[in-house]
Enzyme design. Sequence first.
Site, PDB file in Angstrom:
ATOM      1  N   ALA A  44     -30.758 -72.926 -76.153  1.00 22.78           N
ATOM      2  CA  ALA A  44     -30.760 -74.258 -75.530  1.00 22.78           C
ATOM      3  C   ALA A  44     -29.313 -74.708 -75.376  1.00 22.78           C
ATOM      4  CB  ALA A  44     -31.565 -75.235 -76.367  1.00 22.78           C
ATOM      5  N   GLY A 100     -27.906 -74.804 -79.909  1.00 23.62           N
ATOM      6  CA  GLY A 100     -27.628 -75.993 -79.114  1.00 23.62           C
ATOM      7  C   GLY A 100     -28.299 -77.214 -79.692  1.00 23.62           C
ATOM      8  N   HIS A 143     -45.525-111.514 -78.880  1.00 22.04           N
ATOM      9  CA  HIS A 143     -45.441-111.263 -80.321  1.00 22.04           C
ATOM     10  C   HIS A 143     -46.851-111.011 -80.866  1.00 22.04           C
ATOM     11  CE1 HIS A 143     -44.220-111.767 -84.519  1.00 22.04           C
ATOM     12  NE2 HIS A 143     -45.303-112.544 -84.672  1.00 22.04           N
ATOM     13  N   LEU A 157     -46.071 -76.669 -56.821  1.00 23.03           N
ATOM     14  CA  LEU A 157     -45.018 -77.664 -56.737  1.00 23.03           C
ATOM     15  C   LEU A 157     -44.767 -78.275 -58.119  1.00 23.03           C
ATOM     16  CD1 LEU A 157     -46.020 -79.527 -53.437  1.00 23.03           C
ATOM     17  CD2 LEU A 157     -44.372 -77.672 -53.733  1.00 23.03           C
ATOM     18  N   ASP A 168     -30.192 -81.986 -59.598  1.00 22.34           N
ATOM     19  CA  ASP A 168     -29.308 -81.259 -60.505  1.00 22.34           C
ATOM     20  C   ASP A 168     -28.100 -80.663 -59.796  1.00 22.34           C
ATOM     21  OD1 ASP A 168     -31.219 -81.887 -62.353  1.00 22.34           O
ATOM     22  OD2 ASP A 168     -31.804 -79.828 -62.832  1.00 22.34           O
ATOM     23  N   LEU A 183     -33.502 -79.950 -79.515  1.00 24.81           N
ATOM     24  CA  LEU A 183     -34.098 -80.753 -80.580  1.00 24.81           C
ATOM     25  C   LEU A 183     -35.536 -81.147 -80.260  1.00 24.81           C
ATOM     26  CD1 LEU A 183     -31.079 -82.924 -81.731  1.00 24.81           C
ATOM     27  CD2 LEU A 183     -31.920 -80.753 -82.641  1.00 24.81           C
TER      28      LEU A 183
END
Length: 472
Positions: free
Chosen positions: A267, A181, A441, A40, A309, A187
């Site tokens: 890519a 690409g 900070h 999976l 997707d 990249l």
Amino acid sequence: MNTEIMELVVIGGGPGGYSAAFRAADLGMQVALIEREETLGGVCLNVGCIPSKALLHVAAAKEEAERLSKHGIRFGAAELDLDALRAFRHDTVSRLTGGLAQMARQRKVQRIIGNARFAGPNVLHVEDRAGNVSAVSFQMCIIAAGSSPIHLPFLPDDPRIVDSTGALELPFIPKRMLVIGGGIIGLEMATVYSGLGARIDVVEQTGGLLAGVDRDMVGIWMKRNSHRFDRIMLSTRLESVEAAPEGFVARFNNGHEPATYDLILQAAGRRPNGDRLSLEAAGLQSNGGFIAVDSQMRTAQPNIFAIGDVVGQPMLAHKAVHQGHVAAEVAAGHRAVFEPLVIPSVAYVDPEIAWVGLTDDAARQDGIEVDVGKFPWAASGRAIANGADYGMTKLLFSRETGRLLGGAMIGPGAGDMLGEICLATELGADATDIGRTIHPHPTLGETIGLAAEAAMGSCTDLPPIPFLCPRQ
């Protein structure tokens, strides 16, 4: 043909698919999860975001060790053990896939290994690796079939021409590598291979790298990464690649000289896998592999859902997970919708870029007036101490409503810090809400509060803005 009848079937075991299956099982449903691979996790876990981050971590650590020489700590020359590096990547993935398998057993999710296709609105045919076909009948189905890399048809069929999956196998470290690409995947892999010693060329058809990313962030990234590349060829098309004894000879248009490469990475993007499912048998259609859904992730067939997707951009694992939860909850009879204001993105390059919501360019195109707050990390004590004074945090606020519309960061841990900007956007926070929230900070995260103060003109860590400070 064997036949099984299930209450819910999920097609695809990636982040969206297994999340949907596990959520539905937690809600009491009888669930089967169909996945073509033995493990999976899908592309993301097995051959995508997780193994790439393992390699990016190693490459970044190597480069950081080299940079530390300027801060008084010197190491010997790095030695590269590819077998050990591959083992580290494999162990990282195996640990996670093993955990998913255990959670599937704990939830009594039935796993079916094979390729699924619709044979009707309530039936799937699943073919295993031996070619055996079984039928699975279902009351409801969630499609989470993911996407696949786009392969350029004119490239030679050669193991030295790889997509992202092949690149993550680390076949060897080339002397010269061509990346086709200039998006995130290309990249990120360029960062890995450059960190391990390769010289990189990038060819990109559009006029810029990292399309859709805030241009201020891209400019900083390009300045920090000029050492990686011999050539970045924008607005350029790769015209041909020919095999030669010494490698591959690549030819380009736009006046760029041919060059020879040991390894070529494709890519050029990804395409959804919707067209692989025989959707028409279920009464569904796709648009280039994409499947239309409503806010509950239902398709045109009310018993069939789709997520991830295959339902459109952005193709991101975290989007798929949230859509999977919605689809599972609706399938189980609960009320749920997928209506996010923003979906975050991260480019895990070095330095990391993270962004969410509106950018300057998008605001101009849509005619939206914004107030921008920028905080350069050169004014951050923590960033200076960490050698990250090149970084920046940027926030965009609606001039009409004052609400936060988007933001971007570049620097170490940018992706980890982006969640605050996402939450503030979803909650409708304005610059006062963020700027008056006390941040710890010295941290890099406090730059978010300081960027909000910069938008208000009240940041005392930056030089005064004259028109907001009349008494000088």
